[in-house]
Design a protein around this motif. Structure first.
Motif, PDB file in Angstrom:
ATOM      1  N   GLY A 232     -41.901 -45.571  49.424  1.00 17.08           N
ATOM      2  CA  GLY A 232     -42.292 -44.314  50.033  1.00 17.08           C
ATOM      3  C   GLY A 232     -41.700 -44.142  51.421  1.00 17.08           C
ATOM      4  N   PRO A 233     -42.223 -43.133  52.102  1.00 13.37           N
ATOM      5  CA  PRO A 233     -41.691 -42.783  53.413  1.00 13.37           C
ATOM      6  C   PRO A 233     -41.721 -43.936  54.420  1.00 13.37           C
ATOM      7  CG  PRO A 233     -43.083 -41.036  52.564  1.00 13.37           C
ATOM      8  CD  PRO A 233     -43.237 -42.173  51.611  1.00 13.37           C
TER       9      PRO A 233
ATOM     10  N   SER B  68     -44.079 -55.725  49.926  1.00 14.21           N
ATOM     11  CA  SER B  68     -45.500 -55.883  50.269  1.00 14.21           C
ATOM     12  C   SER B  68     -45.698 -56.995  51.286  1.00 14.21           C
ATOM     13  CB  SER B  68     -46.317 -56.180  49.009  1.00 14.21           C
ATOM     14  OG  SER B  68     -47.675 -56.359  49.355  1.00 14.21           O
TER      15      SER B  68
ATOM     16  N   SER C 205     -42.941 -59.340  59.083  1.00  7.40           N
ATOM     17  CA  SER C 205     -42.481 -58.048  58.603  1.00  7.40           C
ATOM     18  C   SER C 205     -41.231 -58.283  57.762  1.00  7.40           C
ATOM     19  CB  SER C 205     -42.148 -57.170  59.825  1.00  7.40           C
ATOM     20  OG  SER C 205     -41.661 -55.928  59.391  1.00  7.40           O
ATOM     21  N   LEU C 206     -41.127 -57.568  56.656  1.00  5.97           N
ATOM     22  CA  LEU C 206     -39.959 -57.796  55.791  1.00  5.97           C
ATOM     23  C   LEU C 206     -38.672 -57.514  56.568  1.00  5.97           C
ATOM     24  CD1 LEU C 206     -39.301 -58.473  52.730  1.00  5.97           C
ATOM     25  CD2 LEU C 206     -38.705 -56.057  52.581  1.00  5.97           C
TER      26      LEU C 206
ATOM     27  N   ASN D 249     -33.981 -41.867  46.518  1.00  4.22           N
ATOM     28  CA  ASN D 249     -34.283 -40.636  45.791  1.00  4.22           C
ATOM     29  C   ASN D 249     -35.667 -40.169  46.189  1.00  4.22           C
ATOM     30  OD1 ASN D 249     -34.131 -38.522  43.923  1.00  4.22           O
ATOM     31  ND2 ASN D 249     -35.137 -39.753  42.341  1.00  4.22           N
ATOM     32  N   MET D 250     -35.724 -38.979  46.790  1.00  4.64           N
ATOM     33  CA  MET D 250     -36.996 -38.462  47.291  1.00  4.64           C
ATOM     34  C   MET D 250     -37.115 -36.975  46.941  1.00  4.64           C
ATOM     35  SD  MET D 250     -38.273 -41.165  48.878  1.00  4.64           S
ATOM     36  CE  MET D 250     -39.532 -40.712  50.043  1.00  4.64           C
TER      37      MET D 250
ATOM     38  N   LEU E  44     -44.903 -32.427  43.351  1.00  3.46           N
ATOM     39  CA  LEU E  44     -43.804 -31.730  44.022  1.00  3.46           C
ATOM     40  C   LEU E  44     -42.635 -31.459  43.082  1.00  3.46           C
ATOM     41  CD1 LEU E  44     -43.677 -33.836  47.309  1.00  3.46           C
ATOM     42  CD2 LEU E  44     -44.220 -31.403  47.172  1.00  3.46           C
TER      43      LEU E  44
ATOM     44  N   VAL F 167     -41.388 -47.237  53.803  1.00  7.93           N
ATOM     45  CA  VAL F 167     -40.285 -48.155  53.466  1.00  7.93           C
ATOM     46  C   VAL F 167     -38.938 -47.494  53.750  1.00  7.93           C
ATOM     47  CG1 VAL F 167     -39.096 -49.117  51.449  1.00  7.93           C
ATOM     48  CG2 VAL F 167     -41.483 -49.694  51.893  1.00  7.93           C
TER      49      VAL F 167
ATOM     50  N   GLN G  74     -37.853 -47.583  57.340  1.00 14.93           N
ATOM     51  CA  GLN G  74     -37.380 -48.894  57.808  1.00 14.93           C
ATOM     52  C   GLN G  74     -35.989 -49.223  57.251  1.00 14.93           C
ATOM     53  OE1 GLN G  74     -40.636 -51.999  57.871  1.00 14.93           O
ATOM     54  NE2 GLN G  74     -41.703 -50.345  56.838  1.00 14.93           N
TER      55      GLN G  74
ATOM     56  N   GLY H 286     -42.097 -49.262  47.897  1.00 21.75           N
ATOM     57  CA  GLY H 286     -43.180 -49.789  48.721  1.00 21.75           C
ATOM     58  C   GLY H 286     -44.451 -49.966  47.911  1.00 21.75           C
TER      59      GLY H 286
ATOM     60  N   THR I   7     -46.727 -46.936  47.417  1.00 22.56           N
ATOM     61  CA  THR I   7     -46.311 -46.001  46.363  1.00 22.56           C
ATOM     62  C   THR I   7     -46.707 -46.557  44.996  1.00 22.56           C
ATOM     63  OG1 THR I   7     -44.521 -45.102  47.689  1.00 22.56           O
ATOM     64  CG2 THR I   7     -44.286 -44.891  45.304  1.00 22.56           C
TER      65      THR I   7
ATOM     66  N   GLU J  68     -37.050 -45.798  45.874  1.00 24.81           N
ATOM     67  CA  GLU J  68     -37.899 -44.657  45.521  1.00 24.81           C
ATOM     68  C   GLU J  68     -38.982 -44.423  46.575  1.00 24.81           C
ATOM     69  OE1 GLU J  68     -37.378 -44.762  40.654  1.00 24.81           O
ATOM     70  OE2 GLU J  68     -39.285 -45.412  41.486  1.00 24.81           O
TER      71      GLU J  68
HETATM   72  N1  LIG Z   1     -41.846 -37.481  48.112  1.00 21.31           N
HETATM   73  C1  LIG Z   1     -41.362 -38.570  47.590  1.00 21.31           C
HETATM   74  O1  LIG Z   1     -40.234 -38.568  47.105  1.00 21.31           O
HETATM   75  C2  LIG Z   1     -42.191 -39.819  47.586  1.00 21.31           C
HETATM   76  C3  LIG Z   1     -41.617 -41.009  47.149  1.00 21.31           C
HETATM   77  C4  LIG Z   1     -42.417 -42.154  47.151  1.00 21.31           C
HETATM   78  C5  LIG Z   1     -43.724 -42.084  47.577  1.00 21.31           C
HETATM   79  N2  LIG Z   1     -44.241 -40.906  47.980  1.00 21.31           N
HETATM   80  C6  LIG Z   1     -45.634 -40.840  48.450  1.00 21.31           C
HETATM   81  O2  LIG Z   1     -45.704 -41.567  49.657  1.00 21.31           O
HETATM   82  C7  LIG Z   1     -46.974 -42.211  49.748  1.00 21.31           C
HETATM   83  C8  LIG Z   1     -46.753 -43.710  49.920  1.00 21.31           C
HETATM   84  O3  LIG Z   1     -45.813 -43.927  50.937  1.00 21.31           O
HETATM   85  P1  LIG Z   1     -46.137 -44.824  52.215  1.00 21.31           P
HETATM   86  O4  LIG Z   1     -45.088 -44.528  53.206  1.00 21.31           O
HETATM   87  O5  LIG Z   1     -47.563 -44.660  52.571  1.00 21.31           O
HETATM   88  O6  LIG Z   1     -46.020 -46.270  51.647  1.00 21.31           O
HETATM   89  P2  LIG Z   1     -44.798 -47.097  50.990  1.00 21.31           P
HETATM   90  O7  LIG Z   1     -43.610 -46.971  51.859  1.00 21.31           O
HETATM   91  O8  LIG Z   1     -44.677 -46.769  49.559  1.00 21.31           O
HETATM   92  O9  LIG Z   1     -45.402 -48.572  51.046  1.00 21.31           O
HETATM   93  C9  LIG Z   1     -45.876 -49.085  52.248  1.00 21.31           C
HETATM   94  C10 LIG Z   1     -46.264 -50.497  51.971  1.00 21.31           C
HETATM   95  O10 LIG Z   1     -45.096 -51.323  51.856  1.00 21.31           O
HETATM   96  C11 LIG Z   1     -45.324 -52.571  52.441  1.00 21.31           C
HETATM   97  N3  LIG Z   1     -44.485 -52.649  53.635  1.00 21.31           N
HETATM   98  C12 LIG Z   1     -43.946 -51.632  54.338  1.00 21.31           C
HETATM   99  N4  LIG Z   1     -43.223 -52.097  55.358  1.00 21.31           N
HETATM  100  C13 LIG Z   1     -43.288 -53.445  55.303  1.00 21.31           C
HETATM  101  C14 LIG Z   1     -42.742 -54.480  56.070  1.00 21.31           C
HETATM  102  N5  LIG Z   1     -41.959 -54.235  57.142  1.00 21.31           N
HETATM  103  N6  LIG Z   1     -43.018 -55.758  55.734  1.00 21.31           N
HETATM  104  C15 LIG Z   1     -43.781 -56.025  54.651  1.00 21.31           C
HETATM  105  N7  LIG Z   1     -44.330 -55.075  53.879  1.00 21.31           N
HETATM  106  C16 LIG Z   1     -44.089 -53.800  54.197  1.00 21.31           C
HETATM  107  C17 LIG Z   1     -46.792 -52.614  52.800  1.00 21.31           C
HETATM  108  O11 LIG Z   1     -47.438 -53.058  51.628  1.00 21.31           O
HETATM  109  P3  LIG Z   1     -48.850 -53.832  51.615  1.00 21.31           P
HETATM  110  O12 LIG Z   1     -49.842 -52.800  52.056  1.00 21.31           O
HETATM  111  O13 LIG Z   1     -49.003 -54.262  50.196  1.00 21.31           O
HETATM  112  O14 LIG Z   1     -48.699 -54.953  52.582  1.00 21.31           O
HETATM  113  C18 LIG Z   1     -47.081 -51.145  53.062  1.00 21.31           C
HETATM  114  O15 LIG Z   1     -48.430 -50.802  52.954  1.00 21.31           O
HETATM  115  C19 LIG Z   1     -47.713 -41.894  48.470  1.00 21.31           C
HETATM  116  O16 LIG Z   1     -48.518 -40.777  48.711  1.00 21.31           O
HETATM  117  C20 LIG Z   1     -46.611 -41.516  47.512  1.00 21.31           C
HETATM  118  O17 LIG Z   1     -47.037 -40.644  46.519  1.00 21.31           O
HETATM  119  C21 LIG Z   1     -43.502 -39.787  48.018  1.00 21.31           C
END
Ligand SMILES: NC(=O)c1ccc[n+]([C@@H]2O[C@H](COP(=O)([O-])OP(=O)(O)OC[C@H]3O[C@@H](n4cnc5c(N)ncnc54)[C@H](OP(=O)(O)O)[C@@H]3O)[C@@H](O)[C@H]2O)c1
Length: 240
Positions: A176-177, A105, A153-154, A30-31, A48, A179, A182, A70, A73, A174
């Motif tokens: 973020g982008p 994480s 890596s997960l 859900n995004m 948004l 996660v 992947q 993620g 997020t 949920e």
């Molecule tokens: N528009 C929407 O619907 C929506 C939805 C959700 C979020 N968002 C926005 O998106 C942004 C965050 O998204 P993001 O893409 O930067 O981050 P994310 O996907 O929420 O989280 C990334 C984190 O997940 C962990 N991770 C990711 N891949 C991994 C792997 N292969 N193995 C182990 N751990 C892994 C790491 O955590 P650690 O750093 O702890 O190691 C990484 O820093 C925020 O601004 C949020 O507000 C928007």
């Protein structure tokens, strides 16, 4: 081409967003995105949405067995545990009162004394890697249900199998982008619920998937399109 004719009658959202019958594993994301594809506004996603998007966000939680998110997020949005909602009605009948969050994480840079871990009605799950810092891993295990999948890596497919082994099959991601990119690359995404928000933002925010280009882009068919206050609520299901 044809028009999508709006009907003035409200729909039963729980019916429209019911997981497919049969009890198999189903991973829904859900995004929300702006008209120009931004998944972030001021580093968050809250700016948004609108009340209908928030209502749907909460309902999708109620329908899910587990909510994958993620760590970035969790940190950016200040996630707490999922709380039960009166608006859920009977959607959780026969299940725990809330779905646990499952936080992805690598660094385990999470506050294990925060309500996300101390006040969760169902213990928060941490999807971690074998190479995580041992002290952080110990801290995580004291407060959370830790699943180890993958070394550096997960391994998302292995993590989903571990969730299935816990009887958690109705999966909701949920973001973020990072996660979601992947999960999609691993071929695990069955459905995308996308809220299209009637704004234009420009700048350089992430899109709803942030990762390397997919060599074989998955195709989707439109499940339904709903509208409220000029927002579109699109449900796309993976074509197999
Ligand atoms: N528009 C929407 O619907 C929506 C939805 C959700 C979020 N968002 C926005 O998106 C942004 C965050 O998204 P993001 O893409 O930067 O981050 P994310 O996907 O929420 O989280 C990334 C984190 O997940 C962990 N991770 C990711 N891949 C991994 C792997 N292969 N193995 C182990 N751990 C892994 C790491 O955590 P650690 O750093 O702890 O190691 C990484 O820093 C925020 O601004 C949020 O507000 C928007």
């Amino acid at each position: 081409m044809r028009t999508l004719t709006p009907s003035p009658d409200p729909v039963d959202l729980a019916e429209y967003y019911a997981y497919p019958p049969g009890g198999g594993t189903w991973l829904r994301a859900n995004m929300v995105a702006s008209l120009d594809g931004a998944a972030q506004r001021d580093e968050r996603s809250g700016g948004l949405g609108n009340p209908a998007d928030q209502e749907l966000f909460l309902l999708l939680r109620g329908l899910a067995d587990v909510v994958i998110v993620g760590a970035q997020t969790v940190r950016a949005e200040g996630y707490g545990p999922v709380r039960p909602r009166d608006s859920w009605g009977g959607v959780r009948e026969g299940r725990p009162p809330v779905p646990p969050l499952a936080v992805v994480s690598r660094t385990l840079d999470l506050d294990f004394d925060a309500p996300l871990f101390t006040e969760a009605a169902v213990p928060t799950i941490v999807l971690a890697t074998a190479s995580a810092d041992p002290a952080r891993l110990r801290a995580a295990k004291e407060r959370a249900d830790v699943v180890i999948a993958g070394d550096d890596s997960l391994d998302f497919a292995a993590a989903v199998r571990e969730l299935e082994a816990r009887g958690l099959r109705r999966l909701l991601c949920e973001g973020g982008p990072g996660v979601l990119a992947q999960i999609t690359a691993a071929g695990l995404l069955d459905e995308l619920c996308l809220t299209l928000s009637p704004m234009l933002l420009a700048g350089h925010p992430a899109r709803i998937l942030n990762g390397p280009a997919l060599p074989v882009p998955p195709g989707f068919r439109l499940g339904h399109a709903l509208e409220e206050d000029d927002f579109l609520f699109l449900r796309y299901v993976r074509s197999r």
